[in-house]
Design an enzyme around this catalytic site. Sequence first.
Site, PDB file in Angstrom:
ATOM      1  CE1 TYR A  94       0.413   1.939   4.278  1.00  0.00           C
ATOM      2  CE2 TYR A  94       0.754  -0.577   4.275  1.00  0.00           C
ATOM      3  CZ  TYR A  94       0.732   0.631   5.337  1.00  0.00           C
ATOM      4  OH  TYR A  94       1.181   1.238   6.220  1.00  0.00           O
ATOM      5  CB  CYS A  95       1.981   3.782  -1.979  1.00  0.00           C
ATOM      6  SG  CYS A  95       0.426   3.767  -3.073  1.00  0.00           S
ATOM      7  CD1 TRP A  96      -2.122   9.963  -0.308  1.00  0.00           C
ATOM      8  CD2 TRP A  96      -1.980   9.765   1.360  1.00  0.00           C
ATOM      9  NE1 TRP A  96      -3.339  10.845   0.066  1.00  0.00           N
ATOM     10  CE2 TRP A  96      -2.903  10.704   1.640  1.00  0.00           C
ATOM     11  CE3 TRP A  96      -1.053   9.798   3.091  1.00  0.00           C
ATOM     12  CZ2 TRP A  96      -2.988  11.363   2.902  1.00  0.00           C
ATOM     13  CZ3 TRP A  96      -2.174  10.164   3.874  1.00  0.00           C
ATOM     14  CH2 TRP A  96      -2.673  10.844   3.792  1.00  0.00           C
TER      15      TRP A  96
END
Length: 355
Positions: A94-96
């Site tokens: 996951y990222c932002w």
Amino acid sequence: MPLTFDSLSAIHAAPFDSLIDVRSPAEYAEDHIPGAISLPVLSDAERARVGTIYTQQSAFRARKIGAALVARNAAKHIEGPLADHDGGWRPLVYCWRGGQRSGSFASILAQIGWRAETVAGGYRTYRRLVVRAMHEAPLPHRLVLLDGNTGTAKTELLGLLAARGVQVVDLEGLAAHRGSLFGAVARAQPSQKAFEGALAAAFDSLDTARPVVVEAESSKVGEVLVPPSVWAAMRDAPRVRVAAPLPARARYLARAYADVTADPALLAGTLAALTPYHGRAQVAAWQGLAAAGDHVALAGELMAAHYDPRYAKARERLDVRYLAELKSRDLGADDLQRLADRVAAVLGRAFAEVA
């Protein structure tokens, strides 16, 4: 296709071997999904550089430079911390907001043959779930507060209750603070977001049909706030109060805060902060006890003059319901074991009747 999660438990129950946070180190340090490892595809400086190019030059140029940086950093991770994983390893990335950073990294991992997936909405999905649990929805758990004046070993009792199978949440442990002027511990306190995430994870792992014991605290533990859903449940919760004579509490407190008294400069500075409340002469007398190494006497005077009156005043403002008040003549190891047995027995009787 990014995976959609509608609860915190669903994220942790997902059948993946590793949860990978590819955001920058600063983003990860502020908050992250508990259990996630940090493998940033852009450093803090690189992320700032790409963002500046995006806003001041062009989106295309920012994406091109960003892609090159992501590829270089991904190679370092593959040759480094991921080097020993075999072909069956399954990562969740996951990222932002579930966009290019996680998608790019997961794509590279998938090309190797790993079954990599991403989180739809990224960290923002997780944060929305935490906010819903800690700010918006009523806490579904049946809380009981472990109450008692300073020095009654409440935090240690929580651990002893947990060893007896009682469900507990240690607010001070999660906040990395012992909840008083002398409460700072060696590690830094988490950010507000990280504290809320840790609390949400702790409660999410517990059975809502069984009581959960938490220590009676103010709404602020060090520099972090108890989130609204938890605080509302604490205000309505019944209490078990533990009590012990002042000399016993003073001896216990001197042992429990040995890390503070071992640092004379820290102790002197903390005592000085009490000057607005008690005046220079009284604080000077306490400084004298500290300098003489009479930490038991110091603890006793601080409780008698500062902490006990404040506890009493705070209780006067509350509509408190006690399940029991349990007194112990001393607070040695054996005394605390017996006291934990008595608290567990009270809980067993009270909630057997409710059930």
